[in-house]
Design a protein around this motif. Structure first.
Motif, PDB file in Angstrom:
ATOM      1  N   ARG A  63       1.010  -1.005   0.042  1.00  0.00           N
ATOM      2  CA  ARG A  63      -0.063   0.354   0.191  1.00  0.00           C
ATOM      3  C   ARG A  63       1.023   1.264   0.020  1.00  0.00           C
ATOM      4  NH1 ARG A  63      -5.272  -1.589   3.160  1.00  0.00           N
ATOM      5  NH2 ARG A  63      -6.318   0.287   1.724  1.00  0.00           N
ATOM      6  N   ASN A  64       0.456   2.495  -1.102  1.00  0.00           N
ATOM      7  CA  ASN A  64       0.913   3.140  -0.878  1.00  0.00           C
ATOM      8  C   ASN A  64       0.279   4.556  -1.334  1.00  0.00           C
ATOM      9  OD1 ASN A  64       1.168   3.949  -3.550  1.00  0.00           O
ATOM     10  ND2 ASN A  64       2.980   2.568  -3.556  1.00  0.00           N
ATOM     11  N   VAL A  65       0.425   6.069  -1.034  1.00  0.00           N
ATOM     12  CA  VAL A  65      -0.488   6.566  -1.546  1.00  0.00           C
ATOM     13  C   VAL A  65      -0.851   6.826  -2.642  1.00  0.00           C
ATOM     14  CG1 VAL A  65      -0.937   9.798  -1.708  1.00  0.00           C
ATOM     15  CG2 VAL A  65       0.223   8.593   0.705  1.00  0.00           C
ATOM     16  N   ALA A  66      -1.895   6.630  -3.417  1.00  0.00           N
ATOM     17  CA  ALA A  66      -2.826   6.623  -4.274  1.00  0.00           C
ATOM     18  C   ALA A  66      -2.162   5.185  -5.072  1.00  0.00           C
ATOM     19  CB  ALA A  66      -2.130   8.030  -5.115  1.00  0.00           C
ATOM     20  N   ASN A  67      -1.652   4.316  -5.004  1.00  0.00           N
ATOM     21  CA  ASN A  67      -1.763   3.196  -5.097  1.00  0.00           C
ATOM     22  C   ASN A  67      -0.300   3.355  -6.130  1.00  0.00           C
ATOM     23  OD1 ASN A  67      -4.701   3.847  -5.755  1.00  0.00           O
ATOM     24  ND2 ASN A  67      -3.663   3.294  -7.639  1.00  0.00           N
ATOM     25  N   LEU A  68       0.307   4.031  -6.696  1.00  0.00           N
ATOM     26  CA  LEU A  68       1.173   4.316  -7.918  1.00  0.00           C
ATOM     27  C   LEU A  68       3.127   3.240  -7.226  1.00  0.00           C
ATOM     28  CD1 LEU A  68       1.325   8.077  -6.999  1.00  0.00           C
ATOM     29  CD2 LEU A  68       0.298   6.548  -9.296  1.00  0.00           C
ATOM     30  N   VAL A  69       3.161   3.179  -8.806  1.00  0.00           N
ATOM     31  CA  VAL A  69       4.691   2.344  -8.900  1.00  0.00           C
ATOM     32  C   VAL A  69       5.553   3.013  -9.105  1.00  0.00           C
ATOM     33  CG1 VAL A  69       5.315   0.446 -10.231  1.00  0.00           C
ATOM     34  CG2 VAL A  69       3.224   0.243  -9.106  1.00  0.00           C
ATOM     35  N   PRO A  70       6.599   3.175  -8.687  1.00  0.00           N
ATOM     36  CA  PRO A  70       7.820   4.949  -9.123  1.00  0.00           C
ATOM     37  C   PRO A  70       8.283   3.588 -10.684  1.00  0.00           C
ATOM     38  CG  PRO A  70       8.339   3.002  -7.390  1.00  0.00           C
ATOM     39  CD  PRO A  70       6.834   3.510  -7.836  1.00  0.00           C
ATOM     40  N   PRO A  71       8.897   4.044 -11.308  1.00  0.00           N
ATOM     41  CA  PRO A  71       9.956   4.160 -12.642  1.00  0.00           C
ATOM     42  C   PRO A  71      11.268   2.885 -11.839  1.00  0.00           C
ATOM     43  CG  PRO A  71      10.490   5.447 -12.616  1.00  0.00           C
ATOM     44  CD  PRO A  71       9.233   5.155 -11.718  1.00  0.00           C
ATOM     45  N   TYR A  72      11.577   1.671 -12.217  1.00  0.00           N
ATOM     46  CA  TYR A  72      13.295   1.217 -12.176  1.00  0.00           C
ATOM     47  C   TYR A  72      14.152   2.547 -11.425  1.00  0.00           C
ATOM     48  CZ  TYR A  72      17.321  -1.800 -11.860  1.00  0.00           C
ATOM     49  OH  TYR A  72      17.896  -2.014 -11.543  1.00  0.00           O
ATOM     50  N   GLU A  73      14.640   2.038 -10.796  1.00  0.00           N
ATOM     51  CA  GLU A  73      15.438   3.382  -9.952  1.00  0.00           C
ATOM     52  C   GLU A  73      17.127   2.651 -10.348  1.00  0.00           C
ATOM     53  OE1 GLU A  73      14.252   7.590  -9.373  1.00  0.00           O
ATOM     54  OE2 GLU A  73      13.322   6.004  -7.742  1.00  0.00           O
ATOM     55  N   SER A  74      18.313   2.706 -10.599  1.00  0.00           N
ATOM     56  CA  SER A  74      19.294   1.783  -9.604  1.00  0.00           C
ATOM     57  C   SER A  74      19.745   2.939  -8.789  1.00  0.00           C
ATOM     58  CB  SER A  74      19.986   1.425 -10.741  1.00  0.00           C
ATOM     59  OG  SER A  74      20.472   3.190 -11.536  1.00  0.00           O
ATOM     60  N   GLU A  75      19.210   3.846  -8.767  1.00  0.00           N
ATOM     61  CA  GLU A  75      19.507   4.862  -7.336  1.00  0.00           C
ATOM     62  C   GLU A  75      18.987   5.371  -6.642  1.00  0.00           C
ATOM     63  OE1 GLU A  75      22.852   7.186  -8.232  1.00  0.00           O
ATOM     64  OE2 GLU A  75      22.838   6.074 -10.011  1.00  0.00           O
ATOM     65  N   ILE A 125       5.055  14.304   0.176  1.00  0.00           N
ATOM     66  CA  ILE A 125       3.494  13.561  -0.783  1.00  0.00           C
ATOM     67  C   ILE A 125       3.734  13.979  -2.092  1.00  0.00           C
ATOM     68  CG2 ILE A 125       1.201  13.514  -1.499  1.00  0.00           C
ATOM     69  CD1 ILE A 125       0.775  14.189   1.801  1.00  0.00           C
ATOM     70  N   ALA A 126       4.090  15.195  -2.965  1.00  0.00           N
ATOM     71  CA  ALA A 126       4.112  15.910  -3.794  1.00  0.00           C
ATOM     72  C   ALA A 126       5.043  15.231  -4.294  1.00  0.00           C
ATOM     73  CB  ALA A 126       4.023  17.734  -3.892  1.00  0.00           C
ATOM     74  N   SER A 127       6.066  15.673  -3.976  1.00  0.00           N
ATOM     75  CA  SER A 127       7.394  14.216  -5.074  1.00  0.00           C
ATOM     76  C   SER A 127       6.418  12.976  -5.149  1.00  0.00           C
ATOM     77  CB  SER A 127       8.901  14.087  -3.919  1.00  0.00           C
ATOM     78  OG  SER A 127       9.196  13.072  -4.163  1.00  0.00           O
ATOM     79  N   TRP A 128       6.437  12.314  -3.723  1.00  0.00           N
ATOM     80  CA  TRP A 128       5.747  11.079  -5.169  1.00  0.00           C
ATOM     81  C   TRP A 128       4.503  11.003  -5.524  1.00  0.00           C
ATOM     82  CZ3 TRP A 128       6.817   5.891  -4.130  1.00  0.00           C
ATOM     83  CH2 TRP A 128       5.888   4.782  -4.793  1.00  0.00           C
ATOM     84  N   ILE A 129       3.592  11.919  -5.919  1.00  0.00           N
ATOM     85  CA  ILE A 129       2.607  11.397  -6.413  1.00  0.00           C
ATOM     86  C   ILE A 129       2.519  12.260  -7.359  1.00  0.00           C
ATOM     87  CG2 ILE A 129       0.736  11.361  -5.117  1.00  0.00           C
ATOM     88  CD1 ILE A 129       0.046  14.085  -5.355  1.00  0.00           C
ATOM     89  N   SER A 130       5.025  13.086  -8.230  1.00  0.00           N
ATOM     90  CA  SER A 130       4.372  13.582  -9.382  1.00  0.00           C
ATOM     91  C   SER A 130       5.099  12.075 -10.401  1.00  0.00           C
ATOM     92  CB  SER A 130       5.790  14.212  -8.908  1.00  0.00           C
ATOM     93  OG  SER A 130       7.044  13.428  -8.720  1.00  0.00           O
ATOM     94  N   ILE A 131       5.571  10.809  -9.838  1.00  0.00           N
ATOM     95  CA  ILE A 131       5.030   9.318 -10.318  1.00  0.00           C
ATOM     96  C   ILE A 131       4.353   9.871 -11.918  1.00  0.00           C
ATOM     97  CG2 ILE A 131       5.140   7.387 -10.622  1.00  0.00           C
ATOM     98  CD1 ILE A 131       6.172   6.938  -7.381  1.00  0.00           C
ATOM     99  N   ALA A 132       3.294  10.567 -11.183  1.00  0.00           N
ATOM    100  CA  ALA A 132       1.735  10.269 -12.109  1.00  0.00           C
ATOM    101  C   ALA A 132       2.217  11.866 -12.442  1.00  0.00           C
ATOM    102  CB  ALA A 132       0.486  10.007 -11.544  1.00  0.00           C
ATOM    103  N   ASP A 133       2.355  12.202 -12.729  1.00  0.00           N
ATOM    104  CA  ASP A 133       2.498  13.523 -13.784  1.00  0.00           C
ATOM    105  C   ASP A 133       2.470  13.593 -15.388  1.00  0.00           C
ATOM    106  OD1 ASP A 133       3.518  15.440 -11.591  1.00  0.00           O
ATOM    107  OD2 ASP A 133       5.395  15.628 -12.358  1.00  0.00           O
TER     108      ASP A 133
END
Ligand SMILES: [Zn+2]
Length: 210
Positions: A63-75, A125-133
């Protein structure tokens, strides 16, 4: 409130636990082997296990805010959702991943209300949900959406598609999908009507599950 939870726990311990103790003890002793991972929102109004009538051991829920999956990041270091996904796919070898969105999602609403794309590093929050920008941009450019509520609904669906694409940027997910050992699904649950939509991969559109 905590008293209510403790009363609830006592009720669980003497009721559900006793009734299902054989299965619960077996799970504890033999380990979990869920076939399905669900990425759901933190929202308290939606419980993936309740809406699918699943029992302990069946769903690996992230579970996370807005059920988002981030892109793969090695950093980066603290990738909670990515770590949970890796465990689900590489260790548990789940056969399905469901991205489960929902109506009236506060995270998606916040994304659309932002005057501009988030300035990462300033706000969690803003940083996390920017996945869906990207999803946000596509929705803001659509002229057929009459109201803010319609925009939110469309963005909830659009961001599920973004997360499904992001899932495939993880090399160990892409590989399993390619081999046919893993299937990805996009679902959206309506809190008020209790209805579930499913993304049809052929049509590229969400259809009601009846
Ligand atoms: Zn939500």
């Amino acid at each position: 409130m905590i008293e209510r939870l403790i009363t609830g726990y006592r009720c669980f311990r003497n009721g559900y636990y006793k009734k299902n103790s054989e299965r619960l003890i077996e799970l504890a002793q033999q380990g979990q082997s869920p076939k399905v991972a669900v990425i759901a929102c933190c929202d308290s109004r939606l419980d993936p296990a309740i809406i699918t009538q699943s029992t302990p051991g069946e769903l690996f829920v992230i579970r996370n805010v807005a059920n988002l999956v981030p892109p793969y990041e090695s950093e980066g270091v603290w990738h909670g959702t990515s770590a949970a996904l890796q465990f689900a796919v590489c260790n548990l070898q789940v056969e399905h991943i469901i991205v489960l969105g929902h109506s009236q999602c506060g995270g998606i609403k916040a994304l659309l209300q932002q005057p501009k794309p988030a300035d990462a590093n300033k706000d969690f929050i803003a940083s996390w949900i920017s996945i869906a920008d990207d999803a946000r941009q596509r929705i803001l450019h659509r002229t057929d959406l009459q109201s803010f509520d319609e925009q939110c609904h469309a963005c909830e669906l659009e961001s599920i598609e973004t997360s499904l694409l992001n899932l495939q940027t993880f090399p160990w997910i892409a590989k399993e999908v390619e081999c046919g050992r893993l299937q990805l699904h996009g679902w959206h649950y309506d809190l008020e009507a209790g209805n579930l939509l499913s993304l049809d991969p052929v049509e590229g559109a969400f259809q009601p599950i009846v």
